[in-house]
Scaffold this active site. Structure first.
Site, short mmCIF file in Angstrom:
data_model
loop_
_atom_site.label_atom_id
_atom_site.label_comp_id
_atom_site.label_asym_id
_atom_site.label_seq_id
_atom_site.Cartn_x
_atom_site.Cartn_y
_atom_site.Cartn_z
N GLU A 1 37.98 39.03 30.91
CA GLU A 1 37.52 38.65 29.59
C GLU A 1 37.70 37.52 29.01
O GLU A 1 39.08 37.87 28.53
CB GLU A 1 37.48 40.06 28.76
CG GLU A 1 36.73 40.11 27.55
CD GLU A 1 37.04 41.10 26.50
OE1 GLU A 1 36.36 42.03 26.14
OE2 GLU A 1 37.47 41.03 26.20
N TYR B 1 30.89 34.56 25.06
CA TYR B 1 31.71 35.92 25.73
C TYR B 1 31.48 36.12 26.78
O TYR B 1 30.26 36.28 27.23
CB TYR B 1 31.51 37.68 24.64
CG TYR B 1 31.57 38.67 25.25
CD1 TYR B 1 32.77 39.08 24.68
CD2 TYR B 1 30.95 38.92 26.58
CE1 TYR B 1 33.51 39.92 25.72
CE2 TYR B 1 32.15 40.20 26.73
CZ TYR B 1 32.65 40.82 26.62
OH TYR B 1 33.25 41.71 27.58
#
Ligand code: GDP
Ligand code: MN
Length: 378
Positions: free
Chosen positions: A185, A101
């Site tokens: 992201e 992530y």
């Protein structure tokens, strides 16, 4: 403004971040064709501006073009958290070794940017962050220095990412800066079995204040502007700022500051706002008429307070708008009007002349709020 995954993917590609080959389609038959071009086996991914698509069944592997068509048919039209799927992206599948992530986000409280990264990316990142926050690195990024090679290596190391991931981290920062993004992201950023680093998903939020110079994204079928409370959508379509709340006093004012303080004063008088509508500066009669129409369509409204301080907006135009609205809507709820400022005397005279039994004028903001609260709660 949020971008779709396929748009984020295009951006990433332009900044040298590796992404799988992909195509976007809005019809199952095109999915079959696109899958053929992509080599047969594909991942079919719902294109909606919300996360959690994988868990909602919006990300599925298809073994061949025929399966891609069937899968696309299943996913197109699906509802994911209130977003209808109008398009799917077909992407070449990847053999995933590790899922990471990574994101950059504006940290308003700290007045800086934050890199957030974890070696445990993928669909359960929220749970990882909640149960084991130590598995998620949070590193401030000085916007003036940005993410240099050294900084990227520091972020990767802190999060336990392999050193090869640093290059993508550096490039992702370029995306944030040059595209006027408040958030970028990638979840997951993957290391493939073959050892390549690839962005398999992407979320980019463009700063709305910069949309004028990032105009190429335009509006797309399930843009958020057509979603939400039906009255909010109707108001937006007329260029009005309407927000639904859960009380009983409908509120119309001009300018965000005045509207916010009107909410407070009404609350101070023991009633709760049912909604509010900001007709903005320079509001015309038509805007006022449209605004009243929207506010009165809310069944929760038991009384309406119009609070206008005329600056650029002239009170007589506001009064004309109210009179205009009274001609087209059948008023069944009391309307308390406070006009002050530019052309207030003329505005008041226009409403006096109309002499509608349900329209009352009060000259002070506090007095008008008290009267509207009283009418709404009696
Ligand atoms: P989200 O659930 O909305 O965040 O959608 P993602 O694009 O992140 O996809 C969800 C999950 O599907 C990812 O975390 C991956 O595990 C998986 N996935 C997506 N693309 C591929 C792929 O090409 N190959 C494999 N094996 N898995 C994939
Ligand atoms: Mn994801």
């Amino acid at each position: 403004m949020d971008l779709y995954e396929h748009q984020a993917r295009e951006l990433f590609k332009g900044y040298g971040i590796a992404v799988p080959d992909a195509a976007v389609v809005d019809h199952p038959r095109e999915a079959r064709h696109a899958a053929e071009l992509l080599g047969g086996r594909v991942v079919v991914k719902a294109q909606v501006k919300t996360g959690g698509r994988g868990k909602a069944g919006g990300v599925k592997l298809a073994a061949d073009p025929a399966a891609a068509e069937i899968t696309a048919r299943q996913i197109l039209g699906m509802d994911i958290k209130g977003h209808t799927v109008h398009r799917v992206m077909l992407a070449q599948p990847v053999d995933i070794q590790d899922e990471f992530y990574v994101s950059y986000v504006l940290d308003r409280a700290a007045g800086t940017f934050l890199a957030i990264a974890s070696a445990e990316g993928g669909m359960d990142i929220e749970e990882v962050a909640a149960t084991r926050p130590e598995a998620v690195a949070r590193i401030p990024v000085d916007p003036a220095e940005g993410v240099t090679e050294t900084k990227a290596a520091e972020i990767a190391a802190a999060a336990g990412l392999p050193p090869e991931a640093a290059d993508a981290l550096r490039r992702l920062w370029q995306v944030l800066v040059r595209e006027d993004a408040l958030l970028v992201e990638v979840n997951p950023l993957v290391r493939t079995v073959q050892g390549t680093i690839l962005a398999l998903d992407g979320k980019v939020t463009i700063d709305d204040n910069a949309v004028f110079r990032q105009a190429r994204w335009g509006e797309t079928p399930d843009a958020p502007s057509t979603e939400g409370d039906p009255l909010e959508v109707a108001a937006r379509a007329r260029g009005l700022n309407y927000v639904k709340l859960d009380g009983e006093v409908g509120i119309i004012g001009n300018g965000a500051g005045l509207v916010m303080s009107t909410l407070d004063v009404v609350a101070g008088r023991g009633a709760r706002p049912a909604n509010f509508l900001d007709i903005g500066g320079g509001a015309s009669a038509q805007v006022m008429a449209d605004g009243l129409d929207v506010i009165l369509s809310d069944p929760d409204v038991r009384a309406v307070l119009v609070n206008v301080f005329g600056g650029i907006t002239a009170c007589d135009a506001v009064a004309e708008g109210i009179v205009q609205a009274l001609a087209s809507v059948h008023l069944t709820k009391p309307l308390v009007v406070r006009l002050d400022g530019n052309n207030a005397a003329r505005g008041r005279a226009i409403l006096d002349a109309r002499a509608h039994p349900l329209v009352e004028q009060v000259t002070t903001m506090d007095g008008a709020a008290a009267r509207a609260a009283q009418l709404a709660t009696r």
